[in-house]
Design a protein around this motif. Structure first.
Motif, PDB file in Angstrom:
ATOM      1  N   SER A   1       6.973  -7.933  40.490  1.00  0.00           N
ATOM      2  CA  SER A   1       6.100  -9.157  40.918  1.00  0.00           C
ATOM      3  C   SER A   1       5.749  -9.186  42.629  1.00  0.00           C
ATOM      4  O   SER A   1       4.876  -9.340  42.831  1.00  0.00           O
ATOM      5  N   GLN A   2       7.023  -9.073  43.084  1.00  0.00           N
ATOM      6  CA  GLN A   2       7.007  -8.952  44.380  1.00  0.00           C
ATOM      7  C   GLN A   2       6.338  -8.107  45.145  1.00  0.00           C
ATOM      8  O   GLN A   2       5.709  -8.176  46.124  1.00  0.00           O
ATOM      9  N   ARG A   3       6.485  -6.791  44.605  1.00  0.00           N
ATOM     10  CA  ARG A   3       5.705  -5.628  45.053  1.00  0.00           C
ATOM     11  C   ARG A   3       4.277  -5.836  44.987  1.00  0.00           C
ATOM     12  O   ARG A   3       3.732  -5.601  45.889  1.00  0.00           O
ATOM     13  N   ASP A   4       3.750  -6.448  43.977  1.00  0.00           N
ATOM     14  CA  ASP A   4       2.356  -6.499  43.809  1.00  0.00           C
ATOM     15  C   ASP A   4       1.782  -7.659  44.581  1.00  0.00           C
ATOM     16  O   ASP A   4       0.615  -7.592  45.081  1.00  0.00           O
ATOM     17  N   ILE A   5       2.563  -8.726  44.879  1.00  0.00           N
ATOM     18  CA  ILE A   5       2.035 -10.033  45.986  1.00  0.00           C
ATOM     19  C   ILE A   5       2.080  -9.181  47.232  1.00  0.00           C
ATOM     20  O   ILE A   5       1.070  -9.435  48.071  1.00  0.00           O
ATOM     21  N   ILE A   6       3.159  -8.294  47.613  1.00  0.00           N
ATOM     22  CA  ILE A   6       2.966  -7.871  48.898  1.00  0.00           C
ATOM     23  C   ILE A   6       1.778  -7.023  49.197  1.00  0.00           C
ATOM     24  O   ILE A   6       1.080  -6.938  50.151  1.00  0.00           O
ATOM     25  N   ARG A   7       1.396  -6.301  48.109  1.00  0.00           N
ATOM     26  CA  ARG A   7       0.210  -5.272  48.256  1.00  0.00           C
ATOM     27  C   ARG A   7      -1.101  -6.246  48.443  1.00  0.00           C
ATOM     28  O   ARG A   7      -1.879  -5.934  49.132  1.00  0.00           O
ATOM     29  N   PHE A   8      -0.949  -7.370  47.604  1.00  0.00           N
ATOM     30  CA  PHE A   8      -2.132  -8.054  47.825  1.00  0.00           C
ATOM     31  C   PHE A   8      -2.383  -8.640  49.232  1.00  0.00           C
ATOM     32  O   PHE A   8      -3.417  -8.748  49.489  1.00  0.00           O
ATOM     33  N   ASN A   9      -1.337  -9.320  49.761  1.00  0.00           N
ATOM     34  CA  ASN A   9      -1.185 -10.001  50.804  1.00  0.00           C
ATOM     35  C   ASN A   9      -1.900  -8.999  51.985  1.00  0.00           C
ATOM     36  O   ASN A   9      -2.513  -9.392  52.797  1.00  0.00           O
ATOM     37  N   VAL A  10      -1.256  -7.742  51.997  1.00  0.00           N
ATOM     38  CA  VAL A  10      -1.506  -6.758  52.652  1.00  0.00           C
ATOM     39  C   VAL A  10      -2.941  -6.309  52.661  1.00  0.00           C
ATOM     40  O   VAL A  10      -3.869  -6.389  53.818  1.00  0.00           O
ATOM     41  N   GLU A  11      -3.727  -6.115  51.565  1.00  0.00           N
ATOM     42  CA  GLU A  11      -5.096  -6.075  51.373  1.00  0.00           C
ATOM     43  C   GLU A  11      -5.838  -7.273  51.852  1.00  0.00           C
ATOM     44  O   GLU A  11      -6.871  -7.057  52.539  1.00  0.00           O
ATOM     45  N   GLN A  12      -5.507  -8.533  51.411  1.00  0.00           N
ATOM     46  CA  GLN A  12      -5.997  -9.766  51.774  1.00  0.00           C
ATOM     47  C   GLN A  12      -6.199  -9.797  53.488  1.00  0.00           C
ATOM     48  O   GLN A  12      -7.317  -9.983  53.913  1.00  0.00           O
ATOM     49  N   PHE A  13      -5.168  -9.695  54.142  1.00  0.00           N
ATOM     50  CA  PHE A  13      -5.080  -9.791  55.581  1.00  0.00           C
ATOM     51  C   PHE A  13      -5.809  -8.744  56.279  1.00  0.00           C
ATOM     52  O   PHE A  13      -6.339  -9.020  57.039  1.00  0.00           O
TER      53      PHE A  13
END
Length: 470
Positions: A378-390
């Motif tokens: 879950s943390q891995r998916d959140i990190i990817r989403f944050n990177v893509e978002q920012f």
């Protein structure tokens, strides 16, 4: 921190940056490690009272004595020194170090001493009142020879917990850095909004003077004067709200930095792009996976649960320990010398049946292992989403900077033309007021675009970078 930026589908952006922001040409370089920079000097009066339990009891102790302009680098230095959350994380790390030392103590034997001095007789009612005094002393040594993996499991679990707390200090430090940076940009935006709205008030006052003069000269109307008065009142109200927002932003950052009670701060850095970002989106995602402390924390938590499972199962295995004892006995005035003796042995213990308690504890730890693995995903998916978002926000805000810069120049030209038309009698006061409002909005949009870009850059850096990997 300075970076370089390239977006494949927007090749005109670097050219526009070079034209509109020539000072960023030197910014397109990778950031230097923070520990290689020179120490940042901060005013001593900004530091709080060293006693965390002290609090003001008189109004004059919390009265603001002055406003001190500080740079973003100074704000980050103050946060590193004074932030309470970071101090708590560091104390928890020290606690884990002590816990590890406690676990490692099981590798060494334990030694103890016991002694007693006893006086005994026949009692107060007996004719014989002879009493005797004796001394008894003993020394014991114990050492666990074999624990079926319990001792090793406890030490390794403590080592992993120490790693978790080290990563927590790193994560807390990075989060505080992001919060301070973001709130500093909020303060910059609040300062700029005050400046912009003050300028709007001045423009509205100038327009009101012009309309009043034209009315007195007989070439203007009362309607134009009323329009100008309403526009001035609206501008003054916006300025009042901007000043209030500025005070809130100052106190919010001061609270984050744990500053002294009697000082206030202002942003000293000018509003400009904080830097550029060079890696592609895919490179940024991979770097985030490699560097983020949260992922390493989940792996450490999994290892802790694995060691706890081994500790639980070790209770079903044999336990061997070495024991040694030395005794010293002396009865005074009995004509016999000191007697002593010793014993050395090995003790063994095997728990044949514990009602299933050990295996139940092992099952709990096994479930915790599965939980840590799921949380890692879950943390891995959140990190990817944050990177893509920012990353996406960074790209969009950079384009907004270019657009808002062009719009600002156009708004200034439009206001000049509206005033010239009005003074020549071919324009209306409504056109002037609309042009003034457009200029105010264009200035605010440009400031917002720059600071939104800086916020996205700070968030992207937080999503990717890690001090431990530098």
């Amino acid at each position: 921190m300075n970076f370089s930026l390239f977006f494949a589908h927007s090749t005109w952006i670097p050219v526009a940056i070079a034209i509109l922001f020539p000072t960023l040409a030197s910014a397109a370089t990778p950031p230097k490690p923070q520990n290689s920079s020179r120490p940042v000097q901060v005013p001593d009066n900004l530091n709080p009272n060293p006693n965390p339990l002290q609090f003001p009891t008189k109004p004059q102790e919390v009265q603001i004595q002055g406003t001190v302009p500080i740079s973003l680098a100074q704000a980050l230095e103050l946060a590193k020194r004074n932030n309470r959350d970071l101090q708590v994380a560091i104390l928890e790390l020290e606690r884990s170090r002590s816990s590890l030392r406690e676990s490692q103590a099981a590798l060494l034997p334990t030694v103890g001493l016991n002694s007693s001095l006893t006086n005994s007789g026949n009692g107060f009612t007996s004719n014989s009142s002879e009493a005797s005094t004796s001394f008894n002393g003993s020394a014991q040594l114990n050492y666990d020879l074999y624990t079926s993996g319990n001792r090793q499991g406890a030490i390794r679990a403590a080592e992993e917990q120490l790693r978790v707390d080290e990563l927590d200090v790193e994560s807390t430090s990075l989060e505080i850095e992001l919060n301070v940076t973001t709130e500093y940009y909020d303060l910059q935006e609040a300062d700029e909004q005050v400046r912009i709205n003050r300028s709007a008030v001045e423009n509205a006052q100038a327009s009101l003077r012009d309309t009043q003069a034209r009315e007195q000269a007989g070439v203007g109307t009362r309607f134009d004067v009323l329009q100008a008065q309403v526009n001035l009142a609206n501008a003054q109200q916006l300025l009042t709200n901007a000043i209030s927002d500025q005070q809130v932003a100052r106190r919010q950052l001061a609270t984050r930095l744990s500053l002294a009670q009697s000082v206030n701060i202002a942003a000293a850095d000018p509003v400009q792009l904080a830097g550029l970002w060079q890696p592609t989106l895919e490179e940024t995602i991979v770097r985030a996976f490699q560097n983020r402390p949260e992922l390493q924390q989940q792996l450490a938590q999994r290892n802790i649960s694995e060691q706890q499972r081994r500790q639980a199962l070790s209770q079903l295995g044999p336990q061997l320990s070495l024991t040694g004892n030395y005794n010293l006995i002396d009865r005074f005035d009995d004509g016999v010398g000191v007697t002593d003796g010793y014993s050395v042995g090995i003790q063994g213990n095997l728990n044949l049946y514990d009602g299933g308690a050990a295996r139940a504890r092992a099952a709990q730890s096994k479930a915790n292992i599965a939980i840590a693995e799921s949380q890692f995903g879950s943390q891995r998916d959140i990190i990817r989403f944050n990177v893509e978002q920012f990353y996406s926000q960074l790209q969009a805000n950079l384009e907004n900077v270019q657009t808002s810069s062009v719009a600002l120049n156009q708004a200034r030209e439009a206001l000049n033309l509206a005033r010239l038309r009005f003074q020549a009698g071919v324009g209306t006061q409504t056109e002037v007021i609309a042009a003034e409002n457009d200029l105010t909005r264009a200035e605010g949009n440009r400031i917002t675009a720059i600071l939104d870009y800086n916020r996205a850059l700070a968030s992207l850096q937080r999503s990717v970078t890690s001090r431990a990997s530098r």
